[in-house]
Scaffold this motif. Structure first.
Motif, PDB file in Angstrom:
ATOM      1  N   HIS A  16      37.437  34.898  40.646  1.00 41.05           N
ATOM      2  CA  HIS A  16      36.694  34.255  39.558  1.00 41.05           C
ATOM      3  C   HIS A  16      37.327  32.980  39.014  1.00 41.05           C
ATOM      4  CE1 HIS A  16      33.623  37.311  39.276  1.00 41.05           C
ATOM      5  NE2 HIS A  16      34.540  38.253  39.186  1.00 41.05           N
ATOM      6  N   LEU A  17      37.897  32.165  39.907  1.00 36.53           N
ATOM      7  CA  LEU A  17      38.356  30.837  39.499  1.00 36.53           C
ATOM      8  C   LEU A  17      37.314  29.835  39.980  1.00 36.53           C
ATOM      9  CD1 LEU A  17      42.147  30.845  40.387  1.00 36.53           C
ATOM     10  CD2 LEU A  17      41.189  30.368  38.164  1.00 36.53           C
ATOM     11  N   PRO A  18      36.798  28.972  39.224  1.00 33.75           N
ATOM     12  CA  PRO A  18      37.194  28.578  37.877  1.00 33.75           C
ATOM     13  C   PRO A  18      36.272  29.085  36.769  1.00 33.75           C
ATOM     14  CG  PRO A  18      35.966  26.810  38.883  1.00 33.75           C
ATOM     15  CD  PRO A  18      35.991  27.947  39.873  1.00 33.75           C
ATOM     16  N   SER A  19      35.339  29.987  37.035  1.00 32.52           N
ATOM     17  CA  SER A  19      34.350  30.330  36.001  1.00 32.52           C
ATOM     18  C   SER A  19      34.895  31.182  34.864  1.00 32.52           C
ATOM     19  CB  SER A  19      33.136  31.019  36.615  1.00 32.52           C
ATOM     20  OG  SER A  19      33.440  32.339  36.974  1.00 32.52           O
ATOM     21  N   THR A  21      38.356  31.860  34.352  1.00 30.64           N
ATOM     22  CA  THR A  21      39.653  31.348  33.929  1.00 30.64           C
ATOM     23  C   THR A  21      39.868  30.034  34.663  1.00 30.64           C
ATOM     24  OG1 THR A  21      42.007  31.845  33.638  1.00 30.64           O
ATOM     25  CG2 THR A  21      41.004  32.559  35.697  1.00 30.64           C
ATOM     26  N   THR A  22      40.691  29.184  34.126  1.00 30.16           N
ATOM     27  CA  THR A  22      40.876  27.867  34.729  1.00 30.16           C
ATOM     28  C   THR A  22      42.091  27.777  35.640  1.00 30.16           C
ATOM     29  OG1 THR A  22      42.076  27.133  32.768  1.00 30.16           O
ATOM     30  CG2 THR A  22      39.702  26.687  32.850  1.00 30.16           C
ATOM     31  N   SER A  23      42.985  28.750  35.556  1.00 31.53           N
ATOM     32  CA  SER A  23      44.186  28.668  36.389  1.00 31.53           C
ATOM     33  C   SER A  23      44.813  30.048  36.567  1.00 31.53           C
ATOM     34  CB  SER A  23      45.207  27.720  35.767  1.00 31.53           C
ATOM     35  OG  SER A  23      45.650  28.223  34.534  1.00 31.53           O
ATOM     36  N   GLU A  47      35.241  31.778  44.040  1.00 30.93           N
ATOM     37  CA  GLU A  47      34.154  30.994  43.474  1.00 30.93           C
ATOM     38  C   GLU A  47      34.096  29.544  43.896  1.00 30.93           C
ATOM     39  OE1 GLU A  47      33.623  31.481  39.353  1.00 30.93           O
ATOM     40  OE2 GLU A  47      33.424  33.634  39.517  1.00 30.93           O
ATOM     41  N   SER A  48      35.042  29.090  44.677  1.00 31.93           N
ATOM     42  CA  SER A  48      34.957  27.690  45.080  1.00 31.93           C
ATOM     43  C   SER A  48      35.617  27.491  46.435  1.00 31.93           C
ATOM     44  CB  SER A  48      35.637  26.792  44.042  1.00 31.93           C
ATOM     45  OG  SER A  48      37.035  26.868  44.155  1.00 31.93           O
ATOM     46  N   ARG A  50      37.581  25.188  47.133  1.00 28.92           N
ATOM     47  CA  ARG A  50      38.979  24.812  46.868  1.00 28.92           C
ATOM     48  C   ARG A  50      39.872  26.053  46.785  1.00 28.92           C
ATOM     49  NH1 ARG A  50      43.282  23.550  47.892  1.00 28.92           N
ATOM     50  NH2 ARG A  50      44.833  23.051  46.334  1.00 28.92           N
ATOM     51  N   GLU A  51      39.396  27.101  46.144  1.00 28.64           N
ATOM     52  CA  GLU A  51      40.199  28.318  46.032  1.00 28.64           C
ATOM     53  C   GLU A  51      40.376  28.984  47.398  1.00 28.64           C
ATOM     54  OE1 GLU A  51      42.080  29.288  43.506  1.00 28.64           O
ATOM     55  OE2 GLU A  51      41.368  27.449  42.595  1.00 28.64           O
TER      56      GLU A  51
END
Length: 142
Positions: A16-19, A21-23, A47-48, A50-51
């Motif tokens: 669940h990054l970034p929705s 929590t941001t980091s 979620e992305s 990038r992750e």
């Protein structure tokens, strides 16, 4: 001594990054050094792109990143790729089953999880969804 330990596996789920929590908290971020771990097992909700790429970078490529679909996988919609609902990987002498956990009813029920483990014919079942970490021995498996 660490060379005799075997391969290290990062196990995570409900990323669940970034929705949500941001980091990643700093104390964990310091441990996420590229090539320190040889495998990543993820029970979903990446979620992305990038992750996902960050997980690939940790193990030096994609073949050792083992992810399944979560119930909220924006990543697979963005990438237009389908993650499997469940997956079996062989790590050392163990057959490991990976599931998001949302497909086991009742959620978190040990008997239902044991039945899923037997159906997948694995030694260890890694299951997300419960938002609770731990290892449980039940009905002849983990």
């Amino acid at each position: 001594m660490a060379s005799n330990f075997g391969e290290l596996v990062l196990l995570l789920g409900d990323h669940h990054l970034p929705s949500r929590t941001t980091s990643i908290p700093e104390q964990f971020q310091r441990m996420l050094v590229p090539h320190k771990m040889q495998h990543v097992i993820c029970t979903g909700n990446i979620e992305s792109p990038r992750e996902y790429e960050r997980l690939r970078e940790l193990v030096g490529g994609g073949s050792n990143v083992h992810c399944v679909a979560g119930d909220y996988d924006v990543f697979q919609q963005q990438q237009q790729q389908q993650l499997e609902e469940c997956k079996v990987v062989n790590l050392g002498q163990f057959r490991i089953g990976i599931i998001g956990g949302h497909q086991v009813v009742p959620w978190g029920d040990l008997s239902a999880l044991a039945m899923f483990r037997r159906k997948m014919n694995v030694d260890v079942l890694v299951c997300g969804w419960r938002r609770k970490e731990g290892v449980v021995e039940h009905d002849g498996g983990y």
